[in-house]
Structure formats: C-alpha cells, structure tokens
Design a protein around this motif. Structure first.
Motif, PDB file in Angstrom:
ATOM      1  N   ALA A  49       0.827  -1.207   0.000  1.00  0.00           N
ATOM      2  CA  ALA A  49       0.000   0.000   0.000  1.00  0.00           C
ATOM      3  C   ALA A  49       0.864   1.260   0.000  1.00  0.00           C
ATOM      4  CB  ALA A  49      -0.940   0.008   1.203  1.00  0.00           C
ATOM      5  N   MET A  50       2.042   1.165   0.617  1.00  0.00           N
ATOM      6  CA  MET A  50       2.966   2.308   0.652  1.00  0.00           C
ATOM      7  C   MET A  50       3.875   2.314  -0.572  1.00  0.00           C
ATOM      8  SD  MET A  50       4.043   2.582   4.680  1.00  0.00           S
ATOM      9  CE  MET A  50       4.895   1.012   4.721  1.00  0.00           C
ATOM     10  N   GLU A  51       3.612   1.398  -1.512  1.00  0.00           N
ATOM     11  CA  GLU A  51       4.399   1.279  -2.743  1.00  0.00           C
ATOM     12  C   GLU A  51       5.890   1.112  -2.466  1.00  0.00           C
ATOM     13  OE1 GLU A  51       3.195   4.629  -5.133  1.00  0.00           O
ATOM     14  OE2 GLU A  51       1.251   3.711  -5.528  1.00  0.00           O
ATOM     15  N   GLY A  52       6.179   0.322  -1.406  1.00  0.00           N
ATOM     16  CA  GLY A  52       7.566   0.014  -1.094  1.00  0.00           C
ATOM     17  C   GLY A  52       8.332   1.132  -0.420  1.00  0.00           C
ATOM     18  N   ARG A  53       7.654   2.224  -0.088  1.00  0.00           N
ATOM     19  CA  ARG A  53       8.309   3.354   0.598  1.00  0.00           C
ATOM     20  C   ARG A  53       7.494   3.670   1.845  1.00  0.00           C
ATOM     21  NH1 ARG A  53       7.473   4.653  -4.575  1.00  0.00           N
ATOM     22  NH2 ARG A  53       5.774   6.070  -4.070  1.00  0.00           N
ATOM     23  N   GLY A  54       8.143   4.216   2.831  1.00  0.00           N
ATOM     24  CA  GLY A  54       7.421   4.606   4.034  1.00  0.00           C
ATOM     25  C   GLY A  54       7.753   3.712   5.205  1.00  0.00           C
ATOM     26  N   ARG A  55       7.101   3.980   6.308  1.00  0.00           N
ATOM     27  CA  ARG A  55       7.395   3.288   7.562  1.00  0.00           C
ATOM     28  C   ARG A  55       6.241   2.378   7.957  1.00  0.00           C
ATOM     29  NH1 ARG A  55       9.098   6.305  13.051  1.00  0.00           N
ATOM     30  NH2 ARG A  55      11.025   6.383  11.860  1.00  0.00           N
ATOM     31  N   LEU A  56       6.598   1.149   8.304  1.00  0.00           N
ATOM     32  CA  LEU A  56       5.664   0.202   8.890  1.00  0.00           C
ATOM     33  C   LEU A  56       6.154  -0.077  10.301  1.00  0.00           C
ATOM     34  CD1 LEU A  56       3.340  -1.847   8.866  1.00  0.00           C
ATOM     35  CD2 LEU A  56       4.950  -3.510   7.869  1.00  0.00           C
ATOM     36  N   THR A  57       5.298   0.183  11.258  1.00  0.00           N
ATOM     37  CA  THR A  57       5.644  -0.059  12.659  1.00  0.00           C
ATOM     38  C   THR A  57       4.840  -1.255  13.158  1.00  0.00           C
ATOM     39  OG1 THR A  57       6.031   2.298  13.024  1.00  0.00           O
ATOM     40  CG2 THR A  57       5.721   0.928  14.981  1.00  0.00           C
ATOM     41  N   VAL A  58       5.549  -2.215  13.734  1.00  0.00           N
ATOM     42  CA  VAL A  58       4.922  -3.386  14.325  1.00  0.00           C
ATOM     43  C   VAL A  58       5.168  -3.295  15.825  1.00  0.00           C
ATOM     44  CG1 VAL A  58       4.823  -5.900  14.396  1.00  0.00           C
ATOM     45  CG2 VAL A  58       5.403  -4.726  12.245  1.00  0.00           C
ATOM     46  N   SER A  59       4.080  -3.282  16.585  1.00  0.00           N
ATOM     47  CA  SER A  59       4.215  -3.174  18.038  1.00  0.00           C
ATOM     48  C   SER A  59       3.388  -4.251  18.718  1.00  0.00           C
ATOM     49  CB  SER A  59       3.765  -1.784  18.510  1.00  0.00           C
ATOM     50  OG  SER A  59       2.426  -1.543  18.138  1.00  0.00           O
ATOM     51  N   THR A  60       3.824  -4.617  19.914  1.00  0.00           N
ATOM     52  CA  THR A  60       3.091  -5.599  20.713  1.00  0.00           C
ATOM     53  C   THR A  60       2.870  -5.018  22.100  1.00  0.00           C
ATOM     54  OG1 THR A  60       5.111  -6.708  21.487  1.00  0.00           O
ATOM     55  CG2 THR A  60       4.079  -7.575  19.476  1.00  0.00           C
ATOM     56  N   ARG A  61       1.776  -5.448  22.715  1.00  0.00           N
ATOM     57  CA  ARG A  61       1.480  -5.023  24.084  1.00  0.00           C
ATOM     58  C   ARG A  61       0.402  -5.939  24.661  1.00  0.00           C
ATOM     59  NH1 ARG A  61       0.176  -1.142  20.864  1.00  0.00           N
ATOM     60  NH2 ARG A  61      -1.964  -0.868  20.215  1.00  0.00           N
ATOM     61  N   VAL A  62       0.253  -5.871  25.963  1.00  0.00           N
ATOM     62  CA  VAL A  62      -0.811  -6.586  26.655  1.00  0.00           C
ATOM     63  C   VAL A  62      -1.839  -5.549  27.081  1.00  0.00           C
ATOM     64  CG1 VAL A  62      -1.409  -7.963  28.680  1.00  0.00           C
ATOM     65  CG2 VAL A  62       0.770  -8.340  27.516  1.00  0.00           C
ATOM     66  N   ARG A  63      -3.095  -5.869  26.816  1.00  0.00           N
ATOM     67  CA  ARG A  63      -4.178  -4.969  27.231  1.00  0.00           C
ATOM     68  C   ARG A  63      -5.382  -5.828  27.587  1.00  0.00           C
ATOM     69  NH1 ARG A  63      -5.561  -0.038  23.476  1.00  0.00           N
ATOM     70  NH2 ARG A  63      -3.363   0.174  23.867  1.00  0.00           N
ATOM     71  N   GLY A  64      -5.832  -5.711  28.821  1.00  0.00           N
ATOM     72  CA  GLY A  64      -7.045  -6.406  29.243  1.00  0.00           C
ATOM     73  C   GLY A  64      -7.021  -7.910  29.074  1.00  0.00           C
ATOM     74  N   GLY A  65      -5.907  -8.549  29.376  1.00  0.00           N
ATOM     75  CA  GLY A  65      -5.816  -9.997  29.265  1.00  0.00           C
ATOM     76  C   GLY A  65      -5.662 -10.508  27.844  1.00  0.00           C
ATOM     77  N   GLU A  66      -5.335  -9.600  26.926  1.00  0.00           N
ATOM     78  CA  GLU A  66      -5.145  -9.994  25.534  1.00  0.00           C
ATOM     79  C   GLU A  66      -3.804  -9.483  25.033  1.00  0.00           C
ATOM     80  OE1 GLU A  66      -9.638  -9.954  23.732  1.00  0.00           O
ATOM     81  OE2 GLU A  66      -8.698  -7.999  24.077  1.00  0.00           O
ATOM     82  N   ALA A  67      -3.252 -10.227  24.103  1.00  0.00           N
ATOM     83  CA  ALA A  67      -2.021  -9.792  23.423  1.00  0.00           C
ATOM     84  C   ALA A  67      -2.444  -9.059  22.157  1.00  0.00           C
ATOM     85  CB  ALA A  67      -1.152 -10.987  23.081  1.00  0.00           C
ATOM     86  N   GLU A  68      -1.845  -7.897  21.929  1.00  0.00           N
ATOM     87  CA  GLU A  68      -2.131  -7.122  20.724  1.00  0.00           C
ATOM     88  C   GLU A  68      -0.866  -7.015  19.884  1.00  0.00           C
ATOM     89  OE1 GLU A  68      -5.578  -4.180  22.570  1.00  0.00           O
ATOM     90  OE2 GLU A  68      -3.716  -3.303  21.808  1.00  0.00           O
ATOM     91  N   ILE A  69      -0.999  -7.330  18.621  1.00  0.00           N
ATOM     92  CA  ILE A  69       0.084  -7.178  17.663  1.00  0.00           C
ATOM     93  C   ILE A  69      -0.444  -6.197  16.627  1.00  0.00           C
ATOM     94  CG2 ILE A  69       1.648  -8.322  16.047  1.00  0.00           C
ATOM     95  CD1 ILE A  69      -0.341 -10.401  18.521  1.00  0.00           C
TER      96      ILE A  69
END
Length: 147
Positions: A49-69
């Motif tokens: 979608a960024m046509e091979g340019r730009g920033r993709l940030t992948v983050s993880t965290r715990v919130r309310g007993g769930e893992a978020e990616i």
C-alpha cells in the motif's frame, strides 16, 4: 521475527520496518506457522500500500488480558467505503492478476480459530492500522498449589 523476510525483498527496499515489541509479553498458545502467515500477509499488504516506501511499525502489548500485535503503516489509508469489505473472500483493490482477495479473509479465519479478532482503523491520507488481538492463556499449573 518472520517480518525480516520482507526486508530482503527488492520491492520493499525503500521501506522502513520498525518494531516496538513488549519484552514482557507473555506466551500465547497458538499455531506458529498460521500466525506467521497472518503477520507476513498483513505486513506485505501494508508495504504494498505504501508502494515500497514509508514506515511500517509493528508493536506488541498486553491490554485487558489480551495480546495485541499492531501493524501501523504510513500509506494512503483505506477508504471508508471499502473498510467493511476488507475481509470478504475474493475482494481486492489490487489490479487484475496481482491479488486473489483471499489474504485477509484467510487471516481473519486463522485469527478467529485462535479465539481472536482483527481490528482495522484507517483515515484516508494518514495510513492504516491492523491490530491482531489474541487471548493470553495462563500457564497450566500442576502439582501442589501452595508452592
């Protein structure tokens, strides 16, 4: 991390992949191969979608007993008119011959099979965010509970 595979593809060479991973994220009981497929698919879609340019940030965290990616890109965003169709089988915004429209439908099925969900937020012109949310399963305890 399986996302390293994307860094080495020439079409994504001008992209920046940033990871912000929570070191305290507890284990999630899941099929690793299936989740790898989900994560690679979402990340590849964002980079395309960024046509091979730009920033993709992948983050993880715990919130309310769930893992978020969470996968957040700096692309063009997703028009509101198609947000509700993103997970429909065979729906694609790619030109003919460049996509089957099955990637996100399969990803949603895999995540649902793991008792999770995929949330999508987007503002046209500001990028998109796909958040894979999975339940955190407590480790099974055995033996004397007083230990």
């Amino acid at each position: 991390m399986p996302l390293e595979l994307l860094r080495h593809q020439p079409r994504f060479a001008s992209s920046e992949l940033v990871t912000e991973l929570d070191p305290a994220l507890p284990p999630v009981i899941a099929n690793e191969g299936q989740l790898r497929q989900v994560f690679l698919g979402i990340a590849a879609n964002a980079l395309e979608a960024m046509e091979g340019r730009g920033r993709l940030t992948v983050s993880t965290r715990v919130r309310g007993g769930e893992a978020e990616i969470e996968f957040t890109d700096a692309g063009p965003g997703i028009p509101e008119a198609i947000l509700s169709r993103l997970f429909d089988p065979f729906f694609t915004t790619k030109p003919p011959g460049q996509g089957t429209g099955l990637g996100l439908a399969i990803a949603q099925g895999i995540v649902t099979d793991h008792a999770g969900r995929i949330d999508v937020h987007s503002r046209p012109g500001e990028g998109a965010s796909f958040r894979v949310v999975l339940p955190i399963t407590s480790p099974v305890t055995t033996g004397d509970p007083s230990r």
